[in-house]
Design an enzyme around this catalytic site. Structure first.
Site, mmCIF file in Angstrom:
data_model
loop_
_atom_site.group_PDB
_atom_site.id
_atom_site.type_symbol
_atom_site.label_atom_id
_atom_site.label_comp_id
_atom_site.label_asym_id
_atom_site.label_seq_id
_atom_site.Cartn_x
_atom_site.Cartn_y
_atom_site.Cartn_z
ATOM 1 C CG HIS A 150 -9.150 0.250 -1.359
ATOM 2 N ND1 HIS A 150 -8.662 -0.017 -0.086
ATOM 3 C CD2 HIS A 150 -10.508 0.292 -1.227
ATOM 4 C CE1 HIS A 150 -9.665 -0.129 0.770
ATOM 5 N NE2 HIS A 150 -10.789 0.068 0.105
ATOM 6 C CG MET A 187 -11.413 3.330 1.119
ATOM 7 S SD MET A 187 -9.978 3.283 2.208
ATOM 8 C CE MET A 187 -8.673 3.327 0.981
ATOM 9 C CB SER A 243 -0.910 0.006 1.222
ATOM 10 O OG SER A 243 -1.496 1.289 1.336
ATOM 11 C CG MET A 275 -8.443 7.126 2.001
ATOM 12 S SD MET A 275 -7.567 7.161 3.571
ATOM 13 C CE MET A 275 -6.930 5.500 3.638
ATOM 14 C CG ASP A 329 -5.149 2.351 0.387
ATOM 15 O OD1 ASP A 329 -6.113 1.591 0.194
ATOM 16 O OD2 ASP A 329 -4.073 1.976 0.904
ATOM 17 C CG ASP A 361 -6.406 -2.958 2.474
ATOM 18 O OD1 ASP A 361 -5.410 -2.703 3.171
ATOM 19 O OD2 ASP A 361 -6.968 -2.115 1.740
ATOM 20 N N GLY A 362 -5.377 -4.539 5.606
ATOM 21 C CA GLY A 362 -5.410 -3.918 6.927
ATOM 22 C C GLY A 362 -4.729 -4.766 7.975
ATOM 23 N N GLY A 363 -3.609 -4.301 8.486
ATOM 24 C CA GLY A 363 -2.908 -5.028 9.544
ATOM 25 C C GLY A 363 -2.299 -6.333 9.084
ATOM 26 C CG MET A 375 -11.957 -2.934 3.907
ATOM 27 S SD MET A 375 -10.364 -2.392 3.244
ATOM 28 C CE MET A 375 -9.575 -1.665 4.665
ATOM 29 C CG HIS A 434 -3.682 -1.437 -2.029
ATOM 30 N ND1 HIS A 434 -4.726 -2.202 -2.507
ATOM 31 C CD2 HIS A 434 -4.205 -0.702 -1.014
ATOM 32 C CE1 HIS A 434 -5.822 -1.951 -1.804
ATOM 33 N NE2 HIS A 434 -5.538 -1.028 -0.892
ATOM 34 C CB SER A 471 2.591 0.030 8.643
ATOM 35 O OG SER A 471 1.519 -0.801 8.976
#
Ligand code: DX5
Ligand code: ZN
Length: 230
Positions: free
Chosen positions: A80, A82, A22, A51, A49, A189-191, A151, A47, A212
């Site tokens: 992606h 959002m 990401s 927003m 993102d 996606d996420g963590g 997600m 990826h 991250s």
């Protein structure tokens, strides 16, 4: 690519996953260098993102940034959205270099019309589910899209902790997709990182978004390599 499971000696099972770092966690002052670094390490997707500060409580970047980076770095751009009204922006992201455009089931845009617009613009289409949205919401569309994104955090920010409830949702969608669209890409996606990715692959995911975990690591290339060949 469907789920690719490679049993080897000793009974250990390896999964092959597509890694989609990401760019939200990249260094925007050195975006081109960061993209090249993860691609050279074997990331198949990037990826992106988007927003709008309305659908999610954060603002990231938009089509002009995608246009610049996609001209500078040849890659598969996994966009992606959002956004409250993704349909309105499909053409501008397609023209800016998107390879795949995914949008939220919880957005205001009509699902069928938005999928058609993405395909008409020459891109692959994906549907995204927030953590509280049941897997069943995407079932009727599974044979019309190339990807479903589950997600595993509330969308809006990188660096959040993985929600384990995503695992059962991945399993439900993979089971249903096996009936109607076995080639479906199932993205999480996420963590996602070393600690959480193996369970995601075991549950049927074959595309791993990691922000991250990759760009926050001492050695992003090593993280990509690890996630690719779990
Ligand atoms: C969150 C974004 C994610 C985010 C992931 O709304 O969709 O792609 O950048 O970041 P990590 O991997 O740090 O959770
Ligand atoms: Zn994302």
């Amino acid at each position: 690519m469907h789920r690719c499971v490679l049993p080897v000696h000793g009974g250990k099972v390896f999964f092959m996953a597509i890694v989609s770092p990401s760019l939200l966690s990249a260094d925007f002052a050195h975006l081109q260098a960061d993209c090249r670094r993860v691609l050279e390490a074997g990331a198949e997707f990037l990826h992106f993102d988007v927003m709008d500060g309305h659908f999610v409580p954060n603002i990231s970047f938009g089509a002009p940034v995608l246009k610049s980076i996609s001209r500078a770095v040849c890659a598969f751009y996994d966009v992606h959205l959002m956004l409250t009204d993704p349909l309105q922006y499909v053409d501008s992201f397609a023209k800016a270099g998107a390879s795949l455009i995914s949008f939220h089931m919880e957005s205001n845009s009509p699902v069928g019309e938005t999928i058609d617009a993405i395909h008409a613009a020459g891109c692959k289409a994906g549907l995204v589910l927030k953590p509280a949205t049941p897997a069943q919401e995407v079932f009727q569309w599974l044979n019309q899209v190339e990807l479903v994104l589950v997600m595993s955090v509330e969308p809006g920010f990188s660096g959040q902790s993985f929600l384990p409830s995503a695992l059962s949702k991945l399993r439900e969608i993979r089971k249903q997709a096996d009936q109607v669209n076995p080639g479906l890409l199932l993205e999480v996606d996420g963590g996602v990182g070393r600690a959480t990715a193996p369970a995601c692959c075991e549950a049927g995911a074959n595309v791993l978004v990691a922000g991250s975990a990759v760009f926050g690591a001492q050695d992003p290339a090593a993280e990509v390599a690890f996630l690719r060949g779990l």
